[in-house]
Design an enzyme around this catalytic site. Sequence first.
Site, PDB file in Angstrom:
ATOM      1  N   ARG A 102      13.885   9.076  34.038  1.00 42.56           N
ATOM      2  CA  ARG A 102      13.434   8.165  32.823  1.00 42.56           C
ATOM      3  C   ARG A 102      12.515   8.841  31.996  1.00 42.56           C
ATOM      4  O   ARG A 102      11.542   9.246  32.337  1.00 42.56           O
ATOM      5  CB  ARG A 102      12.961   6.830  33.245  1.00 42.56           C
ATOM      6  CG  ARG A 102      12.423   6.020  32.083  1.00 42.56           C
ATOM      7  CD  ARG A 102      12.282   4.660  32.453  1.00 42.56           C
ATOM      8  NE  ARG A 102      13.506   3.699  32.493  1.00 42.56           N
ATOM      9  CZ  ARG A 102      13.761   2.438  32.278  1.00 42.56           C
ATOM     10  NH1 ARG A 102      12.829   1.791  32.075  1.00 42.56           N
ATOM     11  NH2 ARG A 102      15.021   2.117  32.566  1.00 42.56           N
ATOM     12  N   HIS A 129      21.174   5.320  27.243  1.00 44.45           N
ATOM     13  CA  HIS A 129      20.814   4.445  28.294  1.00 44.45           C
ATOM     14  C   HIS A 129      22.177   4.136  29.305  1.00 44.45           C
ATOM     15  O   HIS A 129      22.528   3.103  29.254  1.00 44.45           O
ATOM     16  CB  HIS A 129      20.126   3.030  28.187  1.00 44.45           C
ATOM     17  CG  HIS A 129      19.370   2.504  29.249  1.00 44.45           C
ATOM     18  ND1 HIS A 129      19.401   3.068  30.687  1.00 44.45           N
ATOM     19  CD2 HIS A 129      18.646   1.355  29.455  1.00 44.45           C
ATOM     20  CE1 HIS A 129      18.749   2.233  31.385  1.00 44.45           C
ATOM     21  NE2 HIS A 129      18.248   1.222  30.581  1.00 44.45           N
ATOM     22  N   GLN A 132      22.590   1.495  32.145  1.00 44.02           N
ATOM     23  CA  GLN A 132      22.718   0.138  31.710  1.00 44.02           C
ATOM     24  C   GLN A 132      23.929  -0.451  31.496  1.00 44.02           C
ATOM     25  O   GLN A 132      24.481  -1.512  31.713  1.00 44.02           O
ATOM     26  CB  GLN A 132      21.625   0.018  30.422  1.00 44.02           C
ATOM     27  CG  GLN A 132      21.480  -1.397  29.922  1.00 44.02           C
ATOM     28  CD  GLN A 132      21.133  -2.490  31.010  1.00 44.02           C
ATOM     29  OE1 GLN A 132      19.949  -2.258  31.145  1.00 44.02           O
ATOM     30  NE2 GLN A 132      21.795  -3.746  31.002  1.00 44.02           N
ATOM     31  N   ASP A 230      18.456  -6.245  22.349  1.00 48.38           N
ATOM     32  CA  ASP A 230      17.448  -5.939  23.140  1.00 48.38           C
ATOM     33  C   ASP A 230      16.027  -5.866  22.341  1.00 48.38           C
ATOM     34  O   ASP A 230      16.118  -6.394  21.098  1.00 48.38           O
ATOM     35  CB  ASP A 230      17.809  -4.068  22.993  1.00 48.38           C
ATOM     36  CG  ASP A 230      16.705  -3.388  24.155  1.00 48.38           C
ATOM     37  OD1 ASP A 230      16.024  -3.856  24.652  1.00 48.38           O
ATOM     38  OD2 ASP A 230      16.779  -2.173  23.831  1.00 48.38           O
ATOM     39  N   CYS A 270      19.743  -6.483  27.866  1.00 47.94           N
ATOM     40  CA  CYS A 270      19.355  -5.586  29.005  1.00 47.94           C
ATOM     41  C   CYS A 270      18.087  -5.736  29.523  1.00 47.94           C
ATOM     42  O   CYS A 270      17.778  -5.409  30.521  1.00 47.94           O
ATOM     43  CB  CYS A 270      19.300  -4.000  28.708  1.00 47.94           C
ATOM     44  SG  CYS A 270      18.336  -3.790  26.980  1.00 47.94           S
ATOM     45  N   ARG A 298      23.188  -4.039  37.787  1.00 49.88           N
ATOM     46  CA  ARG A 298      22.368  -2.928  37.688  1.00 49.88           C
ATOM     47  C   ARG A 298      22.668  -2.049  38.829  1.00 49.88           C
ATOM     48  O   ARG A 298      23.107  -0.944  39.285  1.00 49.88           O
ATOM     49  CB  ARG A 298      21.118  -2.835  37.201  1.00 49.88           C
ATOM     50  CG  ARG A 298      20.715  -3.270  35.720  1.00 49.88           C
ATOM     51  CD  ARG A 298      21.309  -2.275  34.614  1.00 49.88           C
ATOM     52  NE  ARG A 298      20.668  -0.968  35.035  1.00 49.88           N
ATOM     53  CZ  ARG A 298      19.680  -0.515  34.525  1.00 49.88           C
ATOM     54  NH1 ARG A 298      18.727  -1.339  33.938  1.00 49.88           N
ATOM     55  NH2 ARG A 298      19.300   0.750  34.707  1.00 49.88           N
TER      56      ARG A 298
HETATM   57  N1   CP Z   1      16.808  -2.635  30.996  1.00 53.83           N
HETATM   58  C1   CP Z   1      16.070  -1.794  31.843  1.00 53.83           C
HETATM   59  O1   CP Z   1      16.388  -0.530  31.864  1.00 53.83           O
HETATM   60  O2   CP Z   1      15.169  -2.373  32.526  1.00 53.83           O
HETATM   61  P1   CP Z   1      13.688  -1.644  32.840  1.00 53.83           P
HETATM   62  O3   CP Z   1      13.137  -0.847  31.763  1.00 53.83           O
HETATM   63  O4   CP Z   1      12.918  -2.846  33.805  1.00 53.83           O
HETATM   64  O5   CP Z   1      14.267  -0.555  34.266  1.00 53.83           O
END
Ligand code: CP
Length: 313
Positions: A102, A129, A132, A230, A270, A298
């Site tokens: 990430r 992403h 997701q 989002d 998300c 997820r």
């Molecule tokens: N939706 C998502 O990626 O959540 P986090 O940032 O908590 O991993």
Amino acid sequence: MNALQGRDLLSLADLSAQEIQDLLQLAADLKAGKVKPRCDKVLGLLFNKASTRTRVSFTVAMYQLGGQVIDLNPNVTQINRGEPLADTARVLNRYLDILAIRTFEQQELQTFADYCDIPIVNALSDREHPCQILADLLTIQECFGTLAGLTLTYLGDGNNVAHSLLLGCALVGMNIRIGCPGGYLPDGEIVAQAQAIANSRATTQQPPTEVLVTEDPKEAVAGVQILYTDVWASMGQESLADSRIPIFQPYQINDQLLSFADSHAIVLHCLPAHREEEITDAVIEGVRSRVWDQAENRMHAQKALLVSLLGAD
Ligand code: CP
């Protein structure tokens, strides 16, 4: 050997439509307990940004498969002390079986992919992403029994989630609409890529699915089956959050905007959510919301991804 074994997932467009369908089927089978693959491997999580869902769902998925996880917080590695990424990548490649990253820059993911033989997974970058969206598609398929022909509208910032939704929906034959203020549009290259995917799926009997970007929120949501949003300011943009509120207010998912969608429309987010900003408390807690199933998925979707990339059985 399955078609995904040993591959990277840097963009959702790294997958074909069939590969996405296969992953969703495996995720559904895993969730239902129909298959119980085992995987004695080690997953590294190299997260430069905060995460609740992605970190925990990857970790639990790997534990449930019988594997192990190493949390590679950059503050306790040599990365934040200047060790080149290419050097870090070549070393981690010798220890780990798979690495989820990430980070801010998509190019960092590409650097790891260039220097590693193990699968590299995009666990969120500023551009995409993909993990997701696999969970989102699983949730939609659970709700509607199908994906092709449905219309999803994403409202808000044209960000990484919007980008992966554009690609994912086009790949599985869904119509995708993005409703966002001028100046916050999704990247034009990704919109064009989604349109090209939609065009490539068209036949003489079946026109291309819709890829629409509009500044009109009512046009965006008219008659759609899935509404999605989002946060209006992503990680790293926190200082801009207050100034964005009046710009994004017309794109808030509330009962009034929801009334323009299909009468059976569902609402996705998300998470984390900022209630009364991009979505009202009434909607996220209401009967149309599927956000908790979406968050659970997820884990199932990423477990399917781990099994496939690692070639577990
Ligand atoms: N939706 C998502 O990626 O959540 P986090 O940032 O908590 O991993």
